[in-house]
Design a protein around this motif. Structure first.
Motif, short mmCIF file in Angstrom:
data_model
loop_
_atom_site.label_atom_id
_atom_site.label_comp_id
_atom_site.label_asym_id
_atom_site.label_seq_id
_atom_site.Cartn_x
_atom_site.Cartn_y
_atom_site.Cartn_z
N ILE A 94 40.13 33.10 5.28
CA ILE A 94 40.36 32.99 6.72
C ILE A 94 39.16 33.62 7.43
O ILE A 94 38.57 34.58 6.92
N SER A 95 38.83 33.14 8.60
CA SER A 95 37.67 33.66 9.32
C SER A 95 38.03 34.09 10.74
O SER A 95 38.00 33.29 11.67
N PRO A 96 38.31 35.40 10.90
CA PRO A 96 38.62 36.38 9.86
C PRO A 96 40.13 36.57 9.72
O PRO A 96 40.89 36.23 10.63
N GLY A 97 40.55 37.15 8.62
CA GLY A 97 41.93 37.55 8.44
C GLY A 97 42.05 39.05 8.66
O GLY A 97 41.37 39.83 7.99
N TYR A 98 42.90 39.46 9.60
CA TYR A 98 43.04 40.88 9.93
C TYR A 98 44.00 41.54 8.93
O TYR A 98 45.13 41.09 8.73
N LEU A 99 43.54 42.64 8.32
CA LEU A 99 44.32 43.34 7.31
C LEU A 99 45.05 44.53 7.92
O LEU A 99 46.28 44.58 7.94
N VAL A 100 44.29 45.51 8.40
CA VAL A 100 44.85 46.69 9.09
C VAL A 100 44.02 46.87 10.35
O VAL A 100 42.78 46.87 10.29
N ALA A 101 44.68 47.03 11.50
CA ALA A 101 43.90 47.02 12.74
C ALA A 101 44.60 47.79 13.85
O ALA A 101 45.81 47.98 13.86
N LYS A 102 43.76 48.19 14.80
CA LYS A 102 44.19 48.65 16.12
C LYS A 102 43.18 48.00 17.06
O LYS A 102 42.19 48.60 17.46
N TYR A 103 43.45 46.73 17.38
CA TYR A 103 42.38 45.89 17.88
C TYR A 103 42.95 44.76 18.74
O TYR A 103 43.66 43.88 18.26
N ASP A 104 42.62 44.82 20.04
CA ASP A 104 43.02 43.79 20.99
C ASP A 104 41.75 43.19 21.58
O ASP A 104 40.96 43.90 22.23
N THR A 105 41.52 41.91 21.37
CA THR A 105 40.29 41.27 21.86
C THR A 105 40.27 41.14 23.37
O THR A 105 39.26 40.75 23.95
N ASN A 106 41.35 41.48 24.03
CA ASN A 106 41.40 41.47 25.49
C ASN A 106 41.00 42.84 26.04
O ASN A 106 41.72 43.46 26.82
N GLY A 107 39.83 43.34 25.59
CA GLY A 107 39.26 44.56 26.14
C GLY A 107 39.82 45.85 25.60
O GLY A 107 39.59 46.92 26.19
N ARG A 108 40.54 45.80 24.47
CA ARG A 108 41.08 47.03 23.89
C ARG A 108 40.76 47.08 22.39
O ARG A 108 41.63 47.25 21.55
N ARG A 109 39.50 46.97 22.08
CA ARG A 109 39.05 46.99 20.69
C ARG A 109 38.83 48.42 20.21
O ARG A 109 38.11 49.18 20.84
N SER A 110 39.45 48.78 19.10
CA SER A 110 39.19 50.07 18.46
C SER A 110 38.63 49.82 17.06
O SER A 110 37.43 49.88 16.85
N LEU A 111 39.50 49.52 16.10
CA LEU A 111 39.04 49.30 14.73
C LEU A 111 39.87 48.20 14.08
O LEU A 111 41.09 48.15 14.23
N ALA A 112 39.19 47.34 13.33
CA ALA A 112 39.88 46.33 12.53
C ALA A 112 39.21 46.26 11.16
O ALA A 112 37.98 46.22 11.06
N ILE A 113 40.03 46.28 10.11
CA ILE A 113 39.57 46.01 8.76
C ILE A 113 39.93 44.56 8.47
O ILE A 113 41.11 44.19 8.52
N VAL A 114 38.92 43.73 8.22
CA VAL A 114 39.16 42.30 8.10
C VAL A 114 38.52 41.76 6.83
O VAL A 114 37.65 42.38 6.22
#
Length: 319
Positions: A94-114
């Motif tokens: 998958i491009s990309p597949g999110y595994l563990v995250a705290k990540y909102d692409t609507n301006g609230r990006r912190s960390l995503a492991i993908v």
């Protein structure tokens, strides 16, 4: 064997996926979206593993405001330290597949492991959450194989350490990176198997097992112990070497090293009083509860005697 996280205050969530999405350490139970499946026949820890089906958009989430106090990257977290360990066996690219995250692409990006196709990557938010820096490990996680992944990230000092174990051949690969921007922290949901909005196009497809979340960095020894099912807290190690000419103590990785020229040094480790004693060739070195970061003592010299006064520490005198 099984990991024991019960005494480790740094563990803020433990998802064993024992036929549910509950947190086995704290209160960070996940909301189940679209009925995540579980399997008892293909697992790495406990009785079950979680089986996320992308086509059904299965994932778990917990709102930021409901995360336990001290949960890493919770809104207003100024320490910004997080470590995550988990087992993964993907079923498709998958491009990309999110595994563990705290990540909102609507301006609230912190960390995503993908996993971007097969490549393991991190997305690190900055610019008030409007932008993300990609850390590409260059490591491929293949479909149909189990891997253990450990990620240890310091968002203030901008360092990331990733350690991957491939179960099929026991190969270990590690990756170090200093990234450009301090990590942004905001109130996006904590998610497993998807990002904040649950977009089905980016959901994980495959198995996950024993996801452990720490609010502190982990060493390679700790990550390996978790992967081996031999973890307990605190971890200590005593190593004896027979080369060199010094006795040294270091607290950088909870390691005590003993070096002695030509003989084996004896040691005792008393965790209940935080003391290390080293006896070698008539020399005793003792550390109390709060030793300095590093102290080095010479090997006894034939002309050196140890002078002492009542109630005071010993010191060498050359005669």
């Amino acid at each position: 064997m099984a990991n024991d996280f019960s005494a480790d205050h740094r563990v803020k969530a433990l998802y064993g996926f024992e036929n549910n999405l509950d947190d086995g350490k704290g209160g960070n139970h996940l909301t189940d979206h679209n009925t995540v499946g579980f399997t008892s026949t293909d697992k790495k820890e406990g009785s079950h593993a979680a089986d996320f089906e992308k086509d059904n958009a299965e994932w778990g989430s917990r709102p930021d405001g409901q995360l336990d106090v001290g949960f890493p990257l919770k809104n207003e977290d100024v320490t910004k330290k997080i470590a995550v360990c988990f087992w993964i066996k993907p079923e498709s690219n998958i491009s990309p597949g999110y595994l563990v995250a705290k990540y909102d692409t609507n301006g609230r990006r912190s960390l995503a492991i993908v996993r971007d196709y097969a490549w393991l990557k991190l997305y690190c938010g900055y610019n008030n959450g409007d932008s993300a820096e990609t850390i590409d490990t260059g490591y491929q996680i293949n479909n149909g194989e189990w891997y253990h992944v450990g990620v240890s990230l310091d968002g203030v000092n901008r360092t990331a350490y990733i350690r991957v174990f491939r179960a099929s051949n026991s190969a270990v690969t590690e990756y170090f990176k200093t990234f450009a921007n301090p990590l942004h922290v905001e109130d996006a949901d904590f998610t497993i198997g998807a990002r904040h909005d649950g977009n089905a196009a980016y959901c994980q497809d495959g198995l996950l097992d024993e996801v452990v979340v720490f609010n502190e960095l982990l060493t390679s020894k700790e990550i390996d112990a978790i992967r081996s099912g031999a973890y307990s807290y605190p971890m200590t190690e005593v190593r004896v070497e027979t080369v060199g000419a010094q006795v040294a103590y270091t607290d950088q990785d909870a390691l005590v090293r003993v070096d002695a020229a030509g003989f084996m040094a004896a040691y005792g480790l008393f965790a209940e009083i935080g003391e290390v004693q080293v006896n070698a060739g008539g020399l005793m070195v003792a550390y109390g509860v709060a030793p300095p970061p590093r102290r080095v003592f010479p090997v006894p010299h034939p002309k050196v005697s140890w002078q002492t006064h009542f109630g005071k520490r010993k010191f060498p005198v050359v005669g």
